[in-house]
Design an enzyme around this catalytic site. Structure first.
Site, short mmCIF file in Angstrom:
data_model
loop_
_atom_site.label_atom_id
_atom_site.label_comp_id
_atom_site.label_asym_id
_atom_site.label_seq_id
_atom_site.Cartn_x
_atom_site.Cartn_y
_atom_site.Cartn_z
N ALA A 77 0.82 -1.21 0.00
CA ALA A 77 0.00 0.00 0.00
C ALA A 77 0.86 1.26 0.00
O ALA A 77 0.71 2.14 -0.86
CB ALA A 77 -0.93 -0.02 1.21
N ASP A 103 10.06 -6.46 -3.51
CA ASP A 103 8.96 -7.02 -2.71
C ASP A 103 8.79 -8.47 -3.13
O ASP A 103 8.73 -8.78 -4.32
CB ASP A 103 7.65 -6.24 -2.94
N ARG A 114 -6.84 -1.10 -2.14
CA ARG A 114 -6.02 -0.10 -1.46
C ARG A 114 -4.63 0.09 -2.07
O ARG A 114 -3.87 0.94 -1.64
CB ARG A 114 -5.88 -0.46 0.02
N LYS A 127 4.30 -7.96 -6.98
CA LYS A 127 3.95 -6.56 -6.71
C LYS A 127 5.01 -5.60 -7.23
O LYS A 127 4.69 -4.58 -7.86
CB LYS A 127 3.78 -6.35 -5.20
N ASP A 175 6.14 -4.13 6.61
CA ASP A 175 5.06 -4.43 7.55
C ASP A 175 5.57 -5.19 8.77
O ASP A 175 4.78 -5.78 9.51
CB ASP A 175 3.97 -5.26 6.86
N ASN A 176 6.90 -5.19 9.01
CA ASN A 176 7.41 -5.85 10.21
C ASN A 176 8.65 -5.15 10.72
O ASN A 176 9.42 -4.57 9.95
CB ASN A 176 7.67 -7.33 9.96
N CYS A 231 -1.85 -20.45 29.88
CA CYS A 231 -3.00 -21.23 30.37
C CYS A 231 -4.29 -20.85 29.65
O CYS A 231 -5.16 -21.69 29.43
CB CYS A 231 -3.16 -21.06 31.87
#
Length: 666
Positions: A77, A103, A114, A127, A175-176, A231
């Site tokens: 994006a 990419d 988008r 991309k 994105d990370n 848990c």
């Protein structure tokens, strides 16, 4: 400003989020020239597509923009919007300029809403390639190269010293955080400006990193995300996020870790010895190898279907029966309150029905689990799978499912505190481990056999089919509303879809900083001229802040104080000189005596080392010393070697804290 205006229109149409009340004022006058430019600098030519930009910044700056050599990491994006802006601005649109974009991802249908450089005929194409072609379509002068590689240590043969050495800047559209930190380290080393941005729905942020003026991206970190208690995941989920995380963890264990354990056993000569160092997980590892390699090893796809049906029974029936055996529905705590109350939902076992459809999401979770699990299992063993329903119905009819008998003495922790205090079962572990190892087939008996570990990927439908079904079945155990495949993909991948308005706003802000990095005419910009932005179009909230300066470390060299930062290094451009020449160089240039010199984990020289070895290395070129120790040759595109050293002042004999050495050997 289109992003802000567009969001306000959406607010008026949808009635969602808070509109701007009154006026909104924004300027970036710090990027403008100091005083008026000469008329010849700003006079429109009438023939240039950049006349409006020239009228504001002048012809000289426009020429510099055309010569930029930028590296755009990511073509999603933000990457698409950035390339569009650069094509219109003229970035990399001259003989001297260039844009590189990379990419790994391919275009999906959901991207089209988008990521506006893509069309329906681009689906399943890369991309970066499609975005580059679209940018050239907007500006045929743009010189652009697309790659389909991740930017990481394993691709330094492609993105190495010779690549970064020719760049003028880097822009991240990632994105990370892990990838951002890696790129940040590269920008630090090569002293390149970095333009960073990110979005999270209506929220967005930008950060400008300028060599020597601002701190680098990795200098400050966000606090870690709150994790879900173990848990809660294992026995007491109460949200779909819990069941999805559990399903992802189960996927990783059964299809990734188990296969890797088997491969490690088959390929590691001293496997038993290495296992000794993992006392806490030794038995789990051996049991998974025994199950995967011997007891449950499938010989046909039918075996995979049977395995998946028995797994359904184990996970969604038997484990729930065992939990209710330990904690009955009417269980009361020591305080007299009901155990199954508050966030603890009392579970109920499922009854397998291949035709069952859940009410909330309309998903055939029972059938989907069997099909996805069987095919993933088959893929792990290199067996051909299938998805036709008639086949599964015919096989499942003949599967014998054993009746469940609750186990006595099974301890289930009621909370994380109990889990931490549980004593680890160490009795007879060694003898039991030896017994399992003895009964496993010898690696030599399975020469050539290897499993295919399957890494979870939210973009692979088969993976998401399993995770969604697995999550929904567990949600049904605990009366949690189920989710469809699309929504589960977003949650499992921790995805908040990008919004075009936020994307347009942050890329616009980044491009304003790019003008400053290229250089405002007749104006030397200081740190306070650059701006980091934090925005939330929903609130609405927009704030700009000056970037922090880099932290400084003081060192005294030749009697003079030197304040250095993470941007600094000691650059040695003397060619591939010998160790003796390097040590003499530091004595004459910096009045420093090297007491220890290292490259990565390899110690090249130390004052306490074997004298004979030191004498051997003194006349050797630095690159030869390193290759003789590491047994690895340098890639042909590597120009620099990073050296870390400990050195003392020759006069005071005090240790001097200095940055790393950037040694150019080619």
């Amino acid at each position: 400003m289109g992003g802000i205006v567009g969001q306000e229109v959406l607010k008026a149409c949808s009635g969602k989020f808070m509109p701007i009340k009154g006026f909104f004022y924004f300027d970036a006058d710090e990027s403008l020239p100091e005083g008026l430019l000469p008329a010849e600098e700003v006079t429109p030519t009438g023939t240039s597509r950049y006349d409006s930009q020239i009228a504001v910044f002048g012809k000289s700056l426009q020429e510099q923009i055309l010569k930029q050599r930028m590296f755009l990491v990511g073509a999603g994006a933000i990457g698409c919007e950035m390339l569009k802006n650069w094509a219109l601005m003229g970035v990399g649109c001259s003989e001297e300029g260039h844009v590189h974009v990379t990419d790994m991802d391919r275009i999906e249908k959901s991207n089209l809403s988008r990521q506006f450089l893509f069309r329906s005929h681009h689906i399943d194409h890369f991309k970066s390639k499609c975005a580059a072609e679209a940018a050239v379509g907007m500006n045929p002068d743009m010189r652009i190269t697309s790659y389909q590689e991740k930017v990481a240590a394993e691709t330094e043969h492609l993105f190495g010293d010779d690549f970064y050495d020719k760049l003028t800047g880097v822009c991240t559209a990632l994105d990370n955080v892990e990838a951002r930190l890696y790129v940040d380290q590269k920008c630090l080393f090569y002293r390149l400006p970095m333009l960073e941005s990110g979005t999270l729905g209506t929220k967005g942020n930008t950060q400008v990193v300028v060599p020597h003026l601002t701190e680098n991206y990795g200098a400050t970190r966000d606090p870690p995300e709150k994790s879900i208690p173990v848990c809660t995941l294992k026995n007491f989920p109460n949200q779909i996020q819990h069941t999805l995380q559990w399903a992802r963890d189960y996927f990783a264990g059964i299809f990734t870790q188990n296969a890797e354990d088997v491969n490690s056993y088959l390929s590691t000569p001293d496997f038993a010895k290495k296992l000794e160092a993992q006392q806490n997980t030794k038995m789990d590892t051996l049991k998974s190898i025994q199950s995967t390699l011997v007891e449950d090893r499938p010989r046909s796809f039918e075996d995979c279907v049977v395995w998946s049906r028995l797994k359904f029974e184990e996970l969604f029936v038997n484990q729930i029966h065992q939990l209710l055996h330990n904690f009955p529905e009417d269980q009361v705590t020591s305080n007299g309150t009901k155990f199954w109350s508050g966030s603890k939902r009392c579970p109920k076992p499922l009854s397998f029905d291949i035709n069952a459809v859940c009410e909330d999401a309309g998903m055939r979770n029972h059938f989907d689990f069997i099909v996805a699990a069987a095919n993933l299992r088959a893929s792990m063993y290199g067996i051909k799978g299938r998805t036709d329903e008639e086949y599964f119905v015919s096989v499942l009819k003949n599967v014998i499912v054993p009746d469940f008998t609750p186990k006595e003495g099974v301890k289930i922790a009621a909370n994380d505190a109990e889990a931490e205090n549980e004593p680890s079962a160490v009795d007879n572990v060694d003898s039991e481990a030896e017994e399992i190892l003895r009964n496993l087939p010898k690696p030599s008996e399975l020469a050539g056999f290897k499993l295919n570990p399957i890494e979870f990927d939210k973009d692979i439908d088969e993976h998401m089919r399993f995770v969604t079904a697995c999550s929904n079945l567990r949600a049904m155990n605990y009366s949690i509303p189920t989710e469809d495949n699309h929504r589960s993909r977003a949650i499992a991948g921790k995805i908040i879809p990008a919004i075009a308005t936020t994307t347009a706003l942050v890329t616009g802000l980044v491009c304003l900083e790019l003008y400053k990095i290229v250089g405002s005419p007749r104006k030397e910009l200081k740190a306070d001229a650059y701006k980091n932005a934090f925005v939330n179009l929903a609130t609405p909230f927009i704030t700009l802040s000056e970037p922090m300066p880099p932290a400084k470390t003081k060192a005294v060299i030749k009697g003079k104080e030197w304040e250095w930062t993470a941007w600094d290094s000691i650059d040695v451009n003397k060619g591939d000189i010998t160790l003796a020449e390097l040590m003499e160089y530091f004595k004459t240039e910096y009045n420093l005596e090297i007491s220890m010199l290292s490259h990565g984990v390899s110690i090249l020289y130390s004052f306490f080392a074997n004298k004979k070895k030191v004498e051997e290395r003194m006349p050797m070129p630095m690159s030869k010393i390193i290759t003789s120790i590491t047994k690895k040759e340098f890639p042909p595109n590597q120009l620099f070697i990073i050296l870390e050293l400990i050195a003392n002042d020759l006069e005071t004999d005090e240790e001097v804290e200095i940055p790393y050495v950037k040694f150019r050997f080619r």
